[in-house]
Design a protein around this motif. Structure first.
Motif, PDB file in Angstrom:
ATOM      1  N   GLN A   1     -13.213 -69.613   9.400  1.00 41.86           N
ATOM      2  CA  GLN A   1     -13.945 -69.726   8.139  1.00 41.86           C
ATOM      3  C   GLN A   1     -15.437 -69.456   8.336  1.00 41.86           C
ATOM      4  OE1 GLN A   1     -12.567 -69.550   5.394  1.00 41.86           O
ATOM      5  NE2 GLN A   1     -12.911 -71.254   3.988  1.00 41.86           N
TER       6      GLN A   1
ATOM      7  N   TRP B   1     -11.784 -75.348   5.827  1.00 39.90           N
ATOM      8  CA  TRP B   1     -10.764 -74.311   5.780  1.00 39.90           C
ATOM      9  C   TRP B   1     -10.285 -74.058   4.356  1.00 39.90           C
ATOM     10  CZ3 TRP B   1      -8.992 -70.292   8.062  1.00 39.90           C
ATOM     11  CH2 TRP B   1      -7.678 -69.838   7.895  1.00 39.90           C
ATOM     12  N   SER B   2     -10.224 -75.102   3.536  1.00 36.85           N
ATOM     13  CA  SER B   2      -9.689 -74.952   2.186  1.00 36.85           C
ATOM     14  C   SER B   2     -10.761 -74.637   1.140  1.00 36.85           C
ATOM     15  CB  SER B   2      -8.938 -76.228   1.764  1.00 36.85           C
ATOM     16  OG  SER B   2      -9.836 -77.328   1.648  1.00 36.85           O
ATOM     17  N   THR B   3     -12.020 -74.608   1.545  1.00 35.30           N
ATOM     18  CA  THR B   3     -13.070 -74.370   0.562  1.00 35.30           C
ATOM     19  C   THR B   3     -13.100 -72.912   0.118  1.00 35.30           C
ATOM     20  OG1 THR B   3     -15.388 -74.901   0.052  1.00 35.30           O
ATOM     21  CG2 THR B   3     -14.967 -73.722   2.106  1.00 35.30           C
TER      22      THR B   3
ATOM     23  N   SER C   1     -11.624 -79.522   9.553  1.00 40.04           N
ATOM     24  CA  SER C   1     -10.258 -79.177   9.134  1.00 40.04           C
ATOM     25  C   SER C   1      -9.200 -79.447  10.186  1.00 40.04           C
ATOM     26  CB  SER C   1     -10.206 -77.684   8.749  1.00 40.04           C
ATOM     27  OG  SER C   1     -11.183 -77.371   7.789  1.00 40.04           O
TER      28      SER C   1
ATOM     29  N   ASN D   1      -5.993 -79.444   7.475  1.00 40.50           N
ATOM     30  CA  ASN D   1      -6.409 -78.123   6.995  1.00 40.50           C
ATOM     31  C   ASN D   1      -6.593 -78.112   5.482  1.00 40.50           C
ATOM     32  OD1 ASN D   1      -4.305 -76.068   9.220  1.00 40.50           O
ATOM     33  ND2 ASN D   1      -5.998 -77.432   9.681  1.00 40.50           N
ATOM     34  N   ASP D   2      -5.721 -78.841   4.773  1.00 39.89           N
ATOM     35  CA  ASP D   2      -5.698 -78.805   3.310  1.00 39.89           C
ATOM     36  C   ASP D   2      -6.259 -80.066   2.672  1.00 39.89           C
ATOM     37  OD1 ASP D   2      -4.401 -76.253   3.306  1.00 39.89           O
ATOM     38  OD2 ASP D   2      -2.537 -77.282   3.833  1.00 39.89           O
TER      39      ASP D   2
END
Length: 275
Positions: free
Chosen positions: A138, A99-101, A84, A92-93
């Protein structure tokens, strides 16, 4: 014997954060399993390490298996999420970034490994990932939830002892100042350490920490595992150029916070991850 599963965000995190504990557990006859959330695609590459056309993630997978062998891990699994990047970056996204999961989905995947291994101990990270990296945060969230799902009895959050680090910095500064006074009028020694600051959110205060695992007997294995991660840790890096005594001070103890336990004032640290 027991099984310890060490859950990490990226290749090379395992040797820096829990390498000594992994080697110690393996030497005592326990089964050691390494699970890595991402392949570390966004790591900063050491120059002239990769072959022409070689992707960083390919090299980092190979390095992880080499490091795991040095540390005595008997199984290595990658969850396959995408690195990420640092907090606040567009990565990150990105699609499939860790991180986005969805935490619950990722936790079920890790829990399946914990259940298959009948894990007795899981290591993850503290709630701010040691220093605020999104993938490390995370790991904390996914790891603790996975342990709940699998019923893993001992969950340890790997961290850094902030007070220990600050004391070491103060000692090094004092030694450097003493050397300058003795050699007044001369240039500072060429090998004088570069003593920087640490962020306010780096590690945890000693009062929050429950476990201090003495891994001094395994610092050579830990250092060897760092060498295996050649795409990330250069021979002239701080990790590999410090003297043996300095390295042992920096990495000879690994610090953990056991979930559900507090250490009372004046109570010694637990010395084993099984305690």
């Amino acid at each position: 014997m027991s099984t310890v599963v060490c859950f990490h965000a990226h290749p090379d995190d395992e040797c820096i954060q829990t390498g000594g504990t992994m080697a110690l557990a393996a030497a005592e006859g326990h089964r050691v399993v390494l699970v890595v959330a991402t392949r570390g695609e966004h790591g900063e590459i050491v120059p002239d390490v990769l072959e022409e056309g070689e992707a960083l993630w390919q090299r980092r997978i190979a390095e992880t298996f080499d490091a795991a062998r040095i540390l005595g891990a008997q199984r290595v699994e990658f969850l396959g999420y995408v690195d990420s990047g640092m907090m606040g970056e567009p990565d990150n996204d990105a699609p499939y970034s860790f991180w986005s999961t969805d935490v619950e989905h990722a936790a079920h995947r890790l829990a399946a490994i914990l259940t298959e291994e009948s894990a007795d101990v899981l290591t993850a990270y503290d709630d701010h990932g040691g220093y605020g990296h999104p993938d490390h945060i995370q790991v904390h969230r996914v790891g603790l939830r996975a342990a709940e799902l699998a019923g893993t009895p001992i969950v340890l959050q790997a961290t850094m002892n902030r007070d220990h680090i600050l004391a070491g910095i103060a000692e090094a500064r004092a030694a450097a100042e003493a050397a300058r006074e003795l050699g007044e009028g001369s240039e500072p020694p060429a090998d004088e350490p570069d003593i920087g600051e640490i962020p306010d959110d780096f590690g945890e205060p000693e009062a929050h920490i429950t476990h201090a695992v003495d891994v001094r007997s395994f610092v050579r294995a830990k250092r060897g595992a760092m060498v295996a991660h050649a795409s990330q840790i250069a021979p002239d890096s701080w990790f590999l150029t410090m003297g043996e005594e300095q390295f042992e001070r920096a990495f000879g103890t690994e610090w953990f916070i056991r979930v559900g336990r507090r250490r009372g004032e004046g109570v010694p640290f637990a010395a084993s991850i099984w305690d």
